[in-house]
Motif scaffolding. Structure first.
Motif, mmCIF file in Angstrom:
data_model
loop_
_atom_site.group_PDB
_atom_site.id
_atom_site.type_symbol
_atom_site.label_atom_id
_atom_site.label_comp_id
_atom_site.label_asym_id
_atom_site.label_seq_id
_atom_site.Cartn_x
_atom_site.Cartn_y
_atom_site.Cartn_z
ATOM 1 N N ASN A 63 0.846 -1.195 0.138
ATOM 2 C CA ASN A 63 -0.101 0.182 -0.210
ATOM 3 C C ASN A 63 0.939 1.222 -0.066
ATOM 4 N N THR A 93 -8.291 1.051 2.024
ATOM 5 C CA THR A 93 -8.452 0.401 0.556
ATOM 6 C C THR A 93 -8.666 1.601 -0.439
ATOM 7 N N PRO A 95 -9.519 4.077 -3.114
ATOM 8 C CA PRO A 95 -8.018 4.522 -3.684
ATOM 9 C C PRO A 95 -7.783 5.924 -3.263
ATOM 10 N N SER A 182 -1.113 -0.716 -3.783
ATOM 11 C CA SER A 182 -2.411 -1.553 -4.019
ATOM 12 C C SER A 182 -3.629 -0.744 -3.649
ATOM 13 N N ASN A 183 -3.593 0.631 -2.967
ATOM 14 C CA ASN A 183 -4.630 1.302 -2.853
ATOM 15 C C ASN A 183 -4.568 2.866 -3.490
#
Length: 196
Positions: A63, A93, A95, A182-183
Protein backbone atom coordinates in the motif's frame (compact mmCIF):
# COMPACT_ATOMS: atom_id res chain seq x y z
CA UNK A 1 11.23 -45.71 -4.99
CA UNK A 2 11.61 -44.41 -8.58
CA UNK A 3 7.86 -43.79 -8.75
CA UNK A 4 8.01 -41.84 -5.51
CA UNK A 5 10.96 -39.84 -6.81
CA UNK A 6 9.15 -39.17 -10.12
CA UNK A 7 6.06 -38.03 -8.24
CA UNK A 8 8.26 -35.82 -6.08
CA UNK A 9 9.95 -34.33 -9.16
CA UNK A 10 6.50 -33.55 -10.57
CA UNK A 11 5.84 -31.45 -7.50
CA UNK A 12 3.33 -33.55 -5.62
CA UNK A 13 3.72 -32.13 -2.12
CA UNK A 14 1.72 -34.86 -0.41
CA UNK A 15 4.02 -37.62 -1.67
CA UNK A 16 7.07 -35.49 -0.83
CA UNK A 17 6.02 -35.30 2.80
CA UNK A 18 5.39 -39.09 2.94
CA UNK A 19 8.79 -39.80 1.37
CA UNK A 20 10.42 -37.32 3.76
CA UNK A 21 8.98 -39.19 6.75
CA UNK A 22 9.80 -42.68 5.50
CA UNK A 23 13.20 -42.40 3.85
CA UNK A 24 16.22 -40.43 4.97
CA UNK A 25 17.74 -40.72 1.48
CA UNK A 26 14.88 -38.79 -0.14
CA UNK A 27 14.60 -36.44 2.83
CA UNK A 28 17.12 -34.10 1.22
CA UNK A 29 14.98 -34.14 -1.94
CA UNK A 30 11.99 -33.08 0.14
CA UNK A 31 14.11 -30.31 1.66
CA UNK A 32 15.21 -29.15 -1.80
CA UNK A 33 11.56 -29.10 -2.85
CA UNK A 34 10.80 -26.78 0.05
CA UNK A 35 13.79 -24.59 -0.83
CA UNK A 36 12.75 -24.59 -4.48
CA UNK A 37 9.25 -23.49 -3.49
CA UNK A 38 10.56 -20.61 -1.41
CA UNK A 39 12.97 -19.70 -4.21
CA UNK A 40 10.05 -19.62 -6.59
CA UNK A 41 8.18 -17.32 -4.17
CA UNK A 42 11.21 -15.04 -3.98
CA UNK A 43 11.50 -15.05 -7.78
CA UNK A 44 7.85 -14.02 -8.07
CA UNK A 45 8.42 -11.08 -5.72
CA UNK A 46 11.62 -10.14 -7.53
CA UNK A 47 9.76 -10.15 -10.85
CA UNK A 48 7.14 -7.68 -9.61
CA UNK A 49 7.66 -4.47 -11.51
CA UNK A 50 7.54 -1.10 -9.89
CA UNK A 51 9.13 2.32 -9.78
CA UNK A 52 12.33 3.13 -7.91
CA UNK A 53 11.90 5.97 -5.43
CA UNK A 54 14.46 6.98 -2.85
CA UNK A 55 16.64 3.95 -3.52
CA UNK A 56 13.80 1.43 -3.04
CA UNK A 57 11.45 -0.32 -5.43
CA UNK A 58 7.84 0.78 -4.96
CA UNK A 59 5.65 -2.18 -5.92
CA UNK A 60 1.92 -2.54 -6.56
CA UNK A 61 1.52 -5.30 -3.95
CA UNK A 62 2.26 -2.84 -1.12
CA UNK A 63 0.00 0.00 0.00
CA UNK A 64 0.97 3.68 -0.21
CA UNK A 65 2.38 3.83 3.34
CA UNK A 66 4.31 0.54 3.03
CA UNK A 67 5.95 1.85 -0.14
CA UNK A 68 6.67 5.32 1.29
CA UNK A 69 8.38 3.82 4.36
CA UNK A 70 10.93 2.19 2.05
CA UNK A 71 11.96 5.48 0.39
CA UNK A 72 14.96 7.24 1.94
CA UNK A 73 13.72 10.43 0.21
CA UNK A 74 10.45 10.46 2.15
CA UNK A 75 11.45 10.01 5.81
CA UNK A 76 10.10 13.46 6.76
CA UNK A 77 6.78 12.76 5.06
CA UNK A 78 6.49 9.37 6.76
CA UNK A 79 7.28 10.93 10.17
CA UNK A 80 4.63 13.60 9.56
CA UNK A 81 2.03 10.99 8.49
CA UNK A 82 2.75 9.05 11.69
CA UNK A 83 2.57 12.21 13.84
CA UNK A 84 -0.77 13.17 12.28
CA UNK A 85 -2.20 9.68 12.85
CA UNK A 86 -2.83 9.12 9.14
CA UNK A 87 -1.01 5.78 8.72
CA UNK A 88 -4.19 3.72 9.09
CA UNK A 89 -6.16 5.98 6.75
CA UNK A 90 -3.52 5.95 4.00
CA UNK A 91 -3.11 2.19 4.45
CA UNK A 92 -6.86 1.74 3.88
CA UNK A 93 -8.55 0.59 0.70
CA UNK A 94 -8.72 4.02 -0.94
CA UNK A 95 -8.10 4.51 -3.73
CA UNK A 96 -6.04 7.65 -3.13
CA UNK A 97 -3.77 9.85 -5.19
CA UNK A 98 -0.96 11.21 -3.04
CA UNK A 99 1.36 14.05 -4.00
CA UNK A 100 4.40 13.15 -1.90
CA UNK A 101 6.95 15.89 -1.11
CA UNK A 102 10.56 14.76 -0.75
CA UNK A 103 12.78 15.45 2.27
CA UNK A 104 14.39 18.19 0.17
CA UNK A 105 10.96 19.79 -0.34
CA UNK A 106 10.33 19.75 3.42
CA UNK A 107 13.81 21.24 3.97
CA UNK A 108 12.62 24.34 2.08
CA UNK A 109 9.96 24.92 4.77
CA UNK A 110 11.36 27.08 7.58
CA UNK A 111 12.69 24.76 10.29
CA UNK A 112 10.73 26.53 13.06
CA UNK A 113 7.49 26.06 11.09
CA UNK A 114 8.16 22.38 10.42
CA UNK A 115 9.24 21.72 14.03
CA UNK A 116 6.12 23.50 15.26
CA UNK A 117 3.84 21.40 13.05
CA UNK A 118 5.37 18.21 14.46
CA UNK A 119 4.28 19.10 18.02
CA UNK A 120 1.30 17.14 19.40
CA UNK A 121 -0.75 20.31 19.94
CA UNK A 122 -0.39 21.12 16.21
CA UNK A 123 -1.75 17.75 15.03
CA UNK A 124 -4.90 19.30 13.50
CA UNK A 125 -2.86 21.76 11.42
CA UNK A 126 -0.42 19.05 10.33
CA UNK A 127 -3.35 16.82 9.33
CA UNK A 128 -4.84 19.65 7.21
CA UNK A 129 -1.56 20.13 5.38
CA UNK A 130 -1.03 16.41 4.76
CA UNK A 131 -4.61 15.75 3.62
CA UNK A 132 -4.19 18.71 1.22
CA UNK A 133 -1.70 16.42 -0.58
CA UNK A 134 -4.30 13.64 -1.01
CA UNK A 135 -7.03 13.39 -3.63
CA UNK A 136 -9.72 10.69 -3.71
CA UNK A 137 -9.34 8.21 -6.57
CA UNK A 138 -6.34 6.80 -8.42
CA UNK A 139 -5.15 9.41 -10.91
CA UNK A 140 -2.19 8.70 -13.17
CA UNK A 141 -0.26 11.56 -14.76
CA UNK A 142 -2.06 10.95 -18.08
CA UNK A 143 -5.38 11.54 -16.27
CA UNK A 144 -4.31 15.03 -15.14
CA UNK A 145 -5.32 17.83 -17.52
CA UNK A 146 -3.84 21.30 -17.83
CA UNK A 147 -5.93 23.83 -15.90
CA UNK A 148 -7.84 21.15 -14.01
CA UNK A 149 -8.66 21.67 -10.34
CA UNK A 150 -8.58 18.68 -8.01
CA UNK A 151 -10.50 18.64 -4.74
CA UNK A 152 -8.36 17.31 -1.91
CA UNK A 153 -9.38 15.20 1.07
CA UNK A 154 -8.76 18.37 3.14
CA UNK A 155 -11.40 20.17 1.04
CA UNK A 156 -9.09 22.61 -0.75
CA UNK A 157 -8.28 22.79 -4.45
CA UNK A 158 -5.07 21.87 -6.27
CA UNK A 159 -4.35 23.41 -9.67
CA UNK A 160 -2.87 21.12 -12.32
CA UNK A 161 -0.52 22.53 -14.97
CA UNK A 162 0.77 20.41 -17.85
CA UNK A 163 3.40 21.85 -20.18
CA UNK A 164 5.53 19.87 -22.64
CA UNK A 165 4.44 16.66 -20.94
CA UNK A 166 5.58 17.86 -17.49
CA UNK A 167 3.01 17.97 -14.70
CA UNK A 168 2.93 20.57 -11.93
CA UNK A 169 0.62 20.70 -8.94
CA UNK A 170 0.20 24.19 -7.43
CA UNK A 171 3.61 25.05 -8.88
CA UNK A 172 5.38 21.95 -7.51
CA UNK A 173 6.96 19.72 -10.15
CA UNK A 174 5.99 16.06 -10.37
CA UNK A 175 9.48 14.51 -10.42
CA UNK A 176 8.41 10.85 -10.39
CA UNK A 177 4.93 10.02 -11.65
CA UNK A 178 2.66 7.00 -11.44
CA UNK A 179 4.02 5.10 -8.46
CA UNK A 180 1.36 2.38 -8.26
CA UNK A 181 0.42 0.91 -4.88
CA UNK A 182 -2.34 -1.51 -3.93
CA UNK A 183 -4.57 1.35 -2.76
CA UNK A 184 -3.73 4.15 -5.16
CA UNK A 185 -1.14 6.22 -6.98
CA UNK A 186 1.69 8.39 -5.64
CA UNK A 187 3.37 11.22 -7.51
CA UNK A 188 6.64 12.49 -6.03
CA UNK A 189 6.76 16.30 -5.94
CA UNK A 190 9.50 18.81 -5.23
CA UNK A 191 7.45 21.16 -3.04
CA UNK A 192 5.23 21.11 0.03
CA UNK A 193 1.69 22.19 -0.84
CA UNK A 194 0.17 24.62 1.66
CA UNK A 195 -3.60 25.09 1.88
CA UNK A 196 -4.91 28.66 1.95
Amino acid sequence: MKKQFLSLAMGVTFLASIVACSSPKTDSSADSTVVDSSSMAMDTTAKETGVEVGGAMMVPSKNIVENAIESKDHTTLVAAVKQAGLVETLSGTGPFTVFAPTNEAFAAVPKATLDGLMKPEMKADLTKILTYHVVPGALKAADLKDGEELTTVQGGKLKVSVKDGKVMINGANVTIADVVSSNGITHVIDGVLMPK
